[in-house]
Design a protein around this motif. Sequence first.
Motif, PDB file in Angstrom:
ATOM      1  N   LEU A  43      -9.211   2.411  -5.535  1.00 24.86           N
ATOM      2  CA  LEU A  43      -8.620   1.080  -5.422  1.00 24.86           C
ATOM      3  C   LEU A  43      -8.843   0.502  -4.019  1.00 24.86           C
ATOM      4  N   LEU A  44      -8.543   1.330  -3.018  1.00 30.04           N
ATOM      5  CA  LEU A  44      -8.684   0.862  -1.638  1.00 30.04           C
ATOM      6  C   LEU A  44     -10.131   0.509  -1.319  1.00 30.04           C
ATOM      7  N   ASN A  45     -11.056   1.348  -1.765  1.00 30.81           N
ATOM      8  CA  ASN A  45     -12.483   1.071  -1.517  1.00 30.81           C
ATOM      9  C   ASN A  45     -12.920  -0.203  -2.215  1.00 30.81           C
ATOM     10  N   SER A  46     -12.389  -0.411  -3.426  1.00 29.35           N
ATOM     11  CA  SER A  46     -12.760  -1.619  -4.165  1.00 29.35           C
ATOM     12  C   SER A  46     -12.290  -2.880  -3.445  1.00 29.35           C
ATOM     13  N   ARG A  72      -6.245 -12.862  -5.160  1.00 29.32           N
ATOM     14  CA  ARG A  72      -5.590 -13.434  -6.353  1.00 29.32           C
ATOM     15  C   ARG A  72      -6.370 -13.104  -7.625  1.00 29.32           C
ATOM     16  N   LYS A  73      -7.696 -13.230  -7.547  1.00 26.98           N
ATOM     17  CA  LYS A  73      -8.520 -12.896  -8.709  1.00 26.98           C
ATOM     18  C   LYS A  73      -8.450 -11.402  -9.008  1.00 26.98           C
ATOM     19  N   LEU A  74      -8.408 -10.599  -7.964  1.00 28.51           N
ATOM     20  CA  LEU A  74      -8.330  -9.149  -8.157  1.00 28.51           C
ATOM     21  C   LEU A  74      -7.021  -8.763  -8.836  1.00 28.51           C
ATOM     22  N   ASN A  75      -5.961  -9.443  -8.498  1.00 26.90           N
ATOM     23  CA  ASN A  75      -4.665  -9.162  -9.131  1.00 26.90           C
ATOM     24  C   ASN A  75      -4.678  -9.541 -10.605  1.00 26.90           C
ATOM     25  N   GLU A  76      -5.398 -10.593 -10.945  1.00 23.32           N
ATOM     26  CA  GLU A  76      -5.535 -10.938 -12.360  1.00 23.32           C
ATOM     27  C   GLU A  76      -6.215  -9.799 -13.112  1.00 23.32           C
ATOM     28  N   PHE A  78       0.820  -1.200   0.000  1.00 25.50           N
ATOM     29  CA  PHE A  78       0.000   0.000   0.000  1.00 25.50           C
ATOM     30  C   PHE A  78       0.865   1.266   0.000  1.00 25.50           C
ATOM     31  N   THR A  79       1.946   1.224   0.774  1.00 27.60           N
ATOM     32  CA  THR A  79       2.810   2.416   0.862  1.00 27.60           C
ATOM     33  C   THR A  79       3.410   2.757  -0.496  1.00 27.60           C
ATOM     34  N   GLN A  80       3.865   1.734  -1.205  1.00 28.67           N
ATOM     35  CA  GLN A  80       4.435   1.967  -2.529  1.00 28.67           C
ATOM     36  C   GLN A  80       3.388   2.499  -3.490  1.00 28.67           C
ATOM     37  N   MET A  81       2.181   1.969  -3.415  1.00 28.32           N
ATOM     38  CA  MET A  81       1.120   2.448  -4.303  1.00 28.32           C
ATOM     39  C   MET A  81       0.766   3.894  -4.005  1.00 28.32           C
ATOM     40  N   SER A  82       0.798   4.271  -2.742  1.00 25.76           N
ATOM     41  CA  SER A  82       0.422   5.650  -2.380  1.00 25.76           C
ATOM     42  C   SER A  82       1.424   6.656  -2.932  1.00 25.76           C
ATOM     43  N   GLU A  83       2.647   6.184  -3.200  1.00 25.24           N
ATOM     44  CA  GLU A  83       3.663   7.082  -3.744  1.00 25.24           C
ATOM     45  C   GLU A  83       3.531   7.263  -5.245  1.00 25.24           C
ATOM     46  N   THR A  84       2.909   6.305  -5.936  1.00 24.60           N
ATOM     47  CA  THR A  84       2.850   6.339  -7.405  1.00 24.60           C
ATOM     48  C   THR A  84       1.463   6.656  -7.963  1.00 24.60           C
ATOM     49  N   LEU A 140      -2.888  -2.099 -13.543  1.00 20.83           N
ATOM     50  CA  LEU A 140      -2.848  -1.575 -12.187  1.00 20.83           C
ATOM     51  C   LEU A 140      -1.875  -2.385 -11.358  1.00 20.83           C
ATOM     52  N   PRO A 141      -1.342  -1.780 -10.309  1.00 22.38           N
ATOM     53  CA  PRO A 141      -0.392  -2.530  -9.468  1.00 22.38           C
ATOM     54  C   PRO A 141      -1.090  -3.665  -8.724  1.00 22.38           C
ATOM     55  N   GLU A 142      -0.294  -4.752  -8.545  1.00 23.78           N
ATOM     56  CA  GLU A 142      -0.840  -5.875  -7.791  1.00 23.78           C
ATOM     57  C   GLU A 142      -0.707  -5.607  -6.299  1.00 23.78           C
TER      58      GLU A 142
END
Length: 748
Positions: free
Chosen positions: A517-520, A573-577, A502-508, A584-586
């Motif tokens: 994304l977080l709500n989803s 796992r399905k969401l990452n697919e 999450f921290t890495q995603m918040s930076e990009t 989008l980032p996994e």
Amino acid sequence: MQLLSRHWPRIAVTLIPLVFALMHASGILRIGVLQRLDDIIYDARLRATMPGSIDERIVIIDFDEKSLAEFGWPWGRNKHAALVNELFERQKVALVGFDVVFAEADESSGLKRLRQLAQGELKDQPGFQDKLNQLQGSLDYDTVFAKAIEGRPVVLGYYFTSDRDGRVNGSLPAPAMDRAVLQGRPIKFTSWNGYGANLDLLAKAAPMGGFFNSITEGDGVVRSIPLLAEYKGQYYESLSLAMFRVLVGLPKVEPGFPPEKFLTRSYQGLESILLRQGSKTLAIPVDDRVATLVPFRGHGGVGGGSFRYISAADVLSKRIAPGLLKDKIILIGTTAPGLLDLRVTPVGETYPGVETHANVISGFLDGKVFVKPDYAVGFEVVILVLAGLTLAFALPMLSAPKAVAASAAVVAALVGLNFWLYSSYGLVLPLASALVMALTAFALNMSYGYFVESKSKRELANLFGTYVPPELVDEMVKDPDSYSMKATTKELTVMFCDMRGFTQMSETMEPTQLQVLLNSVFSRLTDLIRSNRGTIDKYMGDCVMAFWGAPVDTPDHASLAVKTALEMANAVRKLNEEHRTKGLPEIGIGIGLNTGTMCVGDMGSDIRRSYTVIGDSVNLGSRLEGLSKTYGVDIVVSESTRKLANDFVWQELDKVRVKGRDNAVAIFWPLAPVGRIDEGNAAELKAWALALKAYRMQDWEQCDVQLLNLQRLNAKKYLYQLYTERVASMRLLPFDPGWDGATNFQSK
């Protein structure tokens, strides 16, 4: 008893209509509208069950408009005599009853004036007195009529009155029953202080007579007639009873007392009138006024279809074929409006009075007598108590649909029982009070449930709705008194789920993108928690906390929590697919589960509070979530949870001693539900068990062999690489006999 104690206010409210209904039934508080409703129910039932067919046995000779137009009114007694002679001699009827009273002498022939002339002005007229003596027999119409009815089955009618002066006129027939036979019982006979009866000459010629009075109820409707009435200590019979007695051989009239084996000796009522003749006895049921309800056959009148009406003018003029009325029971009365013998009845507002007697005689002949018995009050009380208590104790414990069904069933039972007793046994019993009581009890119960209990349910739903799945809220509102925000201690299973990366995603990512994304992700995970009866505790940045077993007791809380964790890992796992296809980032997740004793309730400050869990077992759950990254797995479960969730296949990860706890805890990774592990995975678990055993025995050589085999079976599993590195470093240390095989973690 717990249910009663919880619902007693609602039960008490439901009992209120029962109390008022019992007061009405017992006479303490008469409610006029209930009596009126009972009358309406009786009238409707009577109209619905009338046979509507003609009774050929009884014929009404009618002084109708045609008779009045053709012969005038009043008719001379000579015409009545001619009418009687025609009926008996030419028509051969069986019985004649007069719904007419002959109270005054008939002077229409002029005989009285001729006698005055014979004694006065024409006293000396030769031959006048002789001629008068020759004509006197035919001009004395009362004597002519007396001779016509003498010795024939004729019943004369008369009436009783009640006025200030108690006036009497005419001669009463012999009483049907003497006071002595009542054995001193205070029977509530209808009583009058005057009468209008027939001339003594006629009464002696036809000694059988009966009164034609009816009983007019408070609403002005005639529903019954007294069979016996009291006048100066003697008891006289009605016209219909007198005619029936003539038909069946003049049996003796006796009172019918209730058998003592059914009622107490102190009961003073009269159950029936007994017609006794030799060894044969016929009982006619009566109500507390010694009256019977009129069993109306139809709507009454010439076109009513219940009895045949024949104009008196047609009979007198011999326009009726001889023998047409052979063996018929004849009632002579009137339907002409000007003669005022029309009454308001349940089946018609202008019902001929003579036909009421015809209906009663018809009922006697058929054995069809309807009566409201003396024990109607007792029956009403019993039915009210049974129905009222059933509703009072059942409705508060039922849902709204079931309460409607239960109330409908009680009402149907009340109506069905009442109608069955009416149709099968001729018993007219109260129904209105029970129906109104049942409907009012239902209405009050539902109102109380909506305005009082539903308020607490809505408050409960508002309190827990954001934490608890709707299904659990539905269960809770069924018994809101059993749930509260008050803190309590109980065994629960707690879950901590943290989002990796999450921290890495918040930076990009842009803040709005990150929010979406977080709500989803949280929406998907939350749905899984709630669908498995979990309670959301809170969201903490990229972490969600939940627990199972409160506020609704859930015996399988550990299994449900493990099942949820597996579904959440699969969902990610399905969401990452999906993310990979969208660029989008996994993301990854780490889940920690622990079962233990926790304090659960509404906690916080005066400014902000929440329904949460606290305690050492909660802290351990949080520590286990942090270890998931260390062991390269997405779910870490404590031994206490694993023991309760024995319907899953587990892989033990380690024994750990986390910060803040002195005792080591075995931790596990749930692989799948039992029965869903293939042979390869099963072989891998066996090899892992040997490796872990060698590891804890500090047999590094054997452990290395097993780890090497495991890496060949599953080279991607980080757990085996972790232990390989640990063994390599621990080889450098001397054998430690005090080592318990646990790994110590000092950071959170």
